[in-house]
Design a protein around this motif. Structure first.
Motif, PDB file in Angstrom:
ATOM      1  N   ALA A 296       0.831  -1.202   0.000  1.00 26.87           N
ATOM      2  CA  ALA A 296       0.000   0.000   0.000  1.00 26.87           C
ATOM      3  C   ALA A 296       0.870   1.259   0.000  1.00 26.87           C
ATOM      4  CB  ALA A 296      -0.929   0.001   1.211  1.00 26.87           C
ATOM      5  N   ALA A 297       1.964   1.241   0.758  1.00 28.52           N
ATOM      6  CA  ALA A 297       2.864   2.399   0.819  1.00 28.52           C
ATOM      7  C   ALA A 297       3.490   2.672  -0.540  1.00 28.52           C
ATOM      8  CB  ALA A 297       3.947   2.164   1.862  1.00 28.52           C
ATOM      9  N   ARG A 298       3.927   1.615  -1.216  1.00 30.76           N
ATOM     10  CA  ARG A 298       4.543   1.800  -2.533  1.00 30.76           C
ATOM     11  C   ARG A 298       3.511   2.301  -3.548  1.00 30.76           C
ATOM     12  NH1 ARG A 298       6.981  -2.846  -0.638  1.00 30.76           N
ATOM     13  NH2 ARG A 298       5.661  -4.241  -1.865  1.00 30.76           N
ATOM     14  N   LEU A 299       2.276   1.827  -3.431  1.00 29.08           N
ATOM     15  CA  LEU A 299       1.221   2.285  -4.333  1.00 29.08           C
ATOM     16  C   LEU A 299       0.929   3.773  -4.110  1.00 29.08           C
ATOM     17  CD1 LEU A 299      -1.223  -0.758  -4.101  1.00 29.08           C
ATOM     18  CD2 LEU A 299       0.060  -0.041  -6.129  1.00 29.08           C
ATOM     19  N   VAL A 300       0.831   4.165  -2.859  1.00 33.57           N
ATOM     20  CA  VAL A 300       0.563   5.575  -2.545  1.00 33.57           C
ATOM     21  C   VAL A 300       1.722   6.452  -3.007  1.00 33.57           C
ATOM     22  CG1 VAL A 300       0.289   7.249  -0.673  1.00 33.57           C
ATOM     23  CG2 VAL A 300      -0.997   5.100  -0.631  1.00 33.57           C
ATOM     24  N   HIS A 301       2.938   6.022  -2.718  1.00 30.50           N
ATOM     25  CA  HIS A 301       4.111   6.810  -3.099  1.00 30.50           C
ATOM     26  C   HIS A 301       4.188   6.954  -4.616  1.00 30.50           C
ATOM     27  CE1 HIS A 301       8.587   7.749  -1.941  1.00 30.50           C
ATOM     28  NE2 HIS A 301       7.952   8.772  -2.467  1.00 30.50           N
ATOM     29  N   THR A 302       3.907   5.870  -5.329  1.00 32.94           N
ATOM     30  CA  THR A 302       3.928   5.925  -6.789  1.00 32.94           C
ATOM     31  C   THR A 302       2.833   6.837  -7.325  1.00 32.94           C
ATOM     32  OG1 THR A 302       4.826   3.669  -6.911  1.00 32.94           O
ATOM     33  CG2 THR A 302       3.779   4.536  -8.909  1.00 32.94           C
ATOM     34  N   ALA A 303       1.646   6.747  -6.734  1.00 32.63           N
ATOM     35  CA  ALA A 303       0.537   7.595  -7.176  1.00 32.63           C
ATOM     36  C   ALA A 303       0.851   9.071  -6.977  1.00 32.63           C
ATOM     37  CB  ALA A 303      -0.736   7.223  -6.419  1.00 32.63           C
ATOM     38  N   CYS A 304       1.638   9.366  -5.943  1.00 33.37           N
ATOM     39  CA  CYS A 304       1.937  10.767  -5.595  1.00 33.37           C
ATOM     40  C   CYS A 304       3.316  11.212  -6.083  1.00 33.37           C
ATOM     41  CB  CYS A 304       1.842  10.954  -4.094  1.00 33.37           C
ATOM     42  SG  CYS A 304       0.181  10.671  -3.414  1.00 33.37           S
ATOM     43  N   ILE A 305       3.961  10.410  -6.937  1.00 32.17           N
ATOM     44  CA  ILE A 305       5.358  10.657  -7.294  1.00 32.17           C
ATOM     45  C   ILE A 305       5.567  11.999  -7.989  1.00 32.17           C
ATOM     46  CG2 ILE A 305       5.290   9.525  -9.557  1.00 32.17           C
ATOM     47  CD1 ILE A 305       8.109   9.252  -6.934  1.00 32.17           C
ATOM     48  N   ARG A 306       4.584  12.457  -8.755  1.00 32.08           N
ATOM     49  CA  ARG A 306       4.781  13.719  -9.473  1.00 32.08           C
ATOM     50  C   ARG A 306       4.843  14.912  -8.532  1.00 32.08           C
ATOM     51  NH1 ARG A 306      -0.480  16.217 -12.419  1.00 32.08           N
ATOM     52  NH2 ARG A 306       0.683  18.084 -11.882  1.00 32.08           N
ATOM     53  N   PHE A 307       4.439  14.707  -7.282  1.00 37.94           N
ATOM     54  CA  PHE A 307       4.444  15.805  -6.313  1.00 37.94           C
ATOM     55  C   PHE A 307       5.708  15.818  -5.453  1.00 37.94           C
ATOM     56  CE2 PHE A 307       0.020  14.406  -6.977  1.00 37.94           C
ATOM     57  CZ  PHE A 307      -0.422  15.506  -7.698  1.00 37.94           C
ATOM     58  N   CYS A 308       6.597  14.841  -5.650  1.00 37.93           N
ATOM     59  CA  CYS A 308       7.826  14.823  -4.860  1.00 37.93           C
ATOM     60  C   CYS A 308       9.076  14.530  -5.692  1.00 37.93           C
ATOM     61  CB  CYS A 308       7.718  13.810  -3.712  1.00 37.93           C
ATOM     62  SG  CYS A 308       7.387  12.126  -4.228  1.00 37.93           S
ATOM     63  N   HIS A 309       8.891  14.110  -6.947  1.00 36.24           N
ATOM     64  CA  HIS A 309      10.027  13.835  -7.829  1.00 36.24           C
ATOM     65  C   HIS A 309      10.409  15.145  -8.523  1.00 36.24           C
ATOM     66  CE1 HIS A 309      12.418  12.296 -11.116  1.00 36.24           C
ATOM     67  NE2 HIS A 309      12.314  11.069 -10.659  1.00 36.24           N
ATOM     68  N   PRO A 310      11.623  15.669  -8.263  1.00 37.89           N
ATOM     69  CA  PRO A 310      11.983  16.981  -8.803  1.00 37.89           C
ATOM     70  C   PRO A 310      11.804  17.126 -10.310  1.00 37.89           C
ATOM     71  CG  PRO A 310      13.581  16.305  -7.169  1.00 37.89           C
ATOM     72  CD  PRO A 310      12.673  15.119  -7.386  1.00 37.89           C
ATOM     73  N   ARG A 311      12.165  16.106 -11.070  1.00 36.02           N
ATOM     74  CA  ARG A 311      12.033  16.200 -12.531  1.00 36.02           C
ATOM     75  C   ARG A 311      10.574  16.242 -12.948  1.00 36.02           C
ATOM     76  NH1 ARG A 311      15.512  11.925 -15.399  1.00 36.02           N
ATOM     77  NH2 ARG A 311      17.146  13.449 -14.934  1.00 36.02           N
ATOM     78  N   LEU A 312       9.751  15.404 -12.336  1.00 37.81           N
ATOM     79  CA  LEU A 312       8.330  15.386 -12.683  1.00 37.81           C
ATOM     80  C   LEU A 312       7.624  16.654 -12.211  1.00 37.81           C
ATOM     81  CD1 LEU A 312       7.405  11.663 -11.921  1.00 37.81           C
ATOM     82  CD2 LEU A 312       7.866  12.704 -14.131  1.00 37.81           C
ATOM     83  N   MET A 313       8.084  17.202 -11.104  1.00 38.31           N
ATOM     84  CA  MET A 313       7.493  18.450 -10.623  1.00 38.31           C
ATOM     85  C   MET A 313       7.691  19.569 -11.642  1.00 38.31           C
ATOM     86  SD  MET A 313       8.517  18.251  -6.563  1.00 38.31           S
ATOM     87  CE  MET A 313       7.511  19.612  -5.982  1.00 38.31           C
ATOM     88  N   VAL A 314       8.834  19.564 -12.314  1.00 40.59           N
ATOM     89  CA  VAL A 314       9.102  20.558 -13.355  1.00 40.59           C
ATOM     90  C   VAL A 314       8.253  20.271 -14.590  1.00 40.59           C
ATOM     91  CG1 VAL A 314      10.845  21.422 -14.967  1.00 40.59           C
ATOM     92  CG2 VAL A 314      11.431  21.086 -12.561  1.00 40.59           C
ATOM     93  N   GLU A 315       8.223  19.009 -15.009  1.00 42.16           N
ATOM     94  CA  GLU A 315       7.522  18.638 -16.234  1.00 42.16           C
ATOM     95  C   GLU A 315       6.017  18.871 -16.148  1.00 42.16           C
ATOM     96  OE1 GLU A 315       8.590  14.647 -17.208  1.00 42.16           O
ATOM     97  OE2 GLU A 315      10.687  15.146 -17.669  1.00 42.16           O
ATOM     98  N   TYR A 316       5.457  18.727 -14.937  1.00 42.98           N
ATOM     99  CA  TYR A 316       4.007  18.874 -14.768  1.00 42.98           C
ATOM    100  C   TYR A 316       3.619  20.220 -14.146  1.00 42.98           C
ATOM    101  CZ  TYR A 316       3.203  13.984 -15.968  1.00 42.98           C
ATOM    102  OH  TYR A 316       3.126  12.778 -16.628  1.00 42.98           O
ATOM    103  N   ALA A 317       4.575  21.154 -14.124  1.00 42.04           N
ATOM    104  CA  ALA A 317       4.306  22.446 -13.482  1.00 42.04           C
ATOM    105  C   ALA A 317       3.153  23.201 -14.137  1.00 42.04           C
ATOM    106  CB  ALA A 317       5.563  23.306 -13.496  1.00 42.04           C
ATOM    107  N   ASP A 318       2.948  22.984 -15.446  1.00 39.13           N
ATOM    108  CA  ASP A 318       1.874  23.702 -16.144  1.00 39.13           C
ATOM    109  C   ASP A 318       0.573  22.913 -16.200  1.00 39.13           C
ATOM    110  OD1 ASP A 318       2.821  21.765 -17.824  1.00 39.13           O
ATOM    111  OD2 ASP A 318       2.817  23.014 -19.635  1.00 39.13           O
TER     112      ASP A 318
END
Length: 202
Positions: free
Chosen positions: A157-179
């Protein structure tokens, strides 16, 4: 002199080197910062810096580790702090997003170091992910014990939650999804909490 005493003696200068390196990385960039620059700021010789770090790459890893340890410390305080499991999980995800944004998005020069860490697969990154997974797991496990979440495998469950929320804590994805404003981290965590209550996939 014992190894413990020697380690304690070395801890203070190592911390000063890391703090100085982090400041210079923010000011002029981690690639442009040299060991000589760090030594000059500390009024010591480059050879003295190399007494504590075998290479510039080791300083890079130490700075990254320091930044991630601050995020982990805040997450740990939330994970084992007051509030229901839902409240703590919500606070951890949103707090993680805020701290990573402050460290890696607001400062492009520091973000370059993060990009290098990801491209070069620094082991410290995987260790950080594992520690955050563990904190999320502890919250979920507590929620399962109290009946707030359906029974299941808290690790999965922890890995599923972390993966689901990865764009909010992964620096590269945070940039890519900023818009792309949606889903927000608040919306995603509510989705995850609903799944945990229902026992979906765990």
């Amino acid at each position: 002199m014992s190894e413990t005493t020697e380690a304690l003696r070395d801890a203070e200068p190592r911390a000063r080197i890391v703090a100085t390196a982090e400041r210079l990385f923010r000011e002029i960039g981690f690639q442009k910062t040299t060991v000589a620059d760090i030594a000059r700021e500390l009024r010591m010789s480059p050879a003295n810096v190399y007494r504590f770090f075998g290479s510039k790459a080791e300083i890079h890893v130490a700075v990254a580790g320091h930044l991630m340890s601050e995020v982990e410390a805040a997450a740990q305080q939330i994970a084992f702090g007051p509030g229901s499991a839902s409240e703590r999980l919500r606070a951890l995800v949103i707090g993680n997003e805020k701290m990573n944004a402050e460290r890696y998005l607001a400062d492009r020069k520091l973000h370059d170091m993060v990009e290098a860490a990801l491209d070069e697969h620094w082991p410290a990154i995987d260790a950080h992910i594992d520690r955050i997974d563990g904190l999320i797991e502890s919250i979920i496990a507590a929620g399962m014990v109290t009946g707030k979440f359906a029974k299941g495998d808290p690790g999965l469950a922890a890995r599923l939650v972390h993966t689901a929320c990865i764009r909010f804590c992964h620096p590269r994805l945070m940039v890519e999804y900023a818009d792309r404003p949606e889903p927000t981290s608040a919306q995603m965590i509510e989705f995850c909490l609903a799944a945990l209550r229902a026992g979906v996939a765990v």
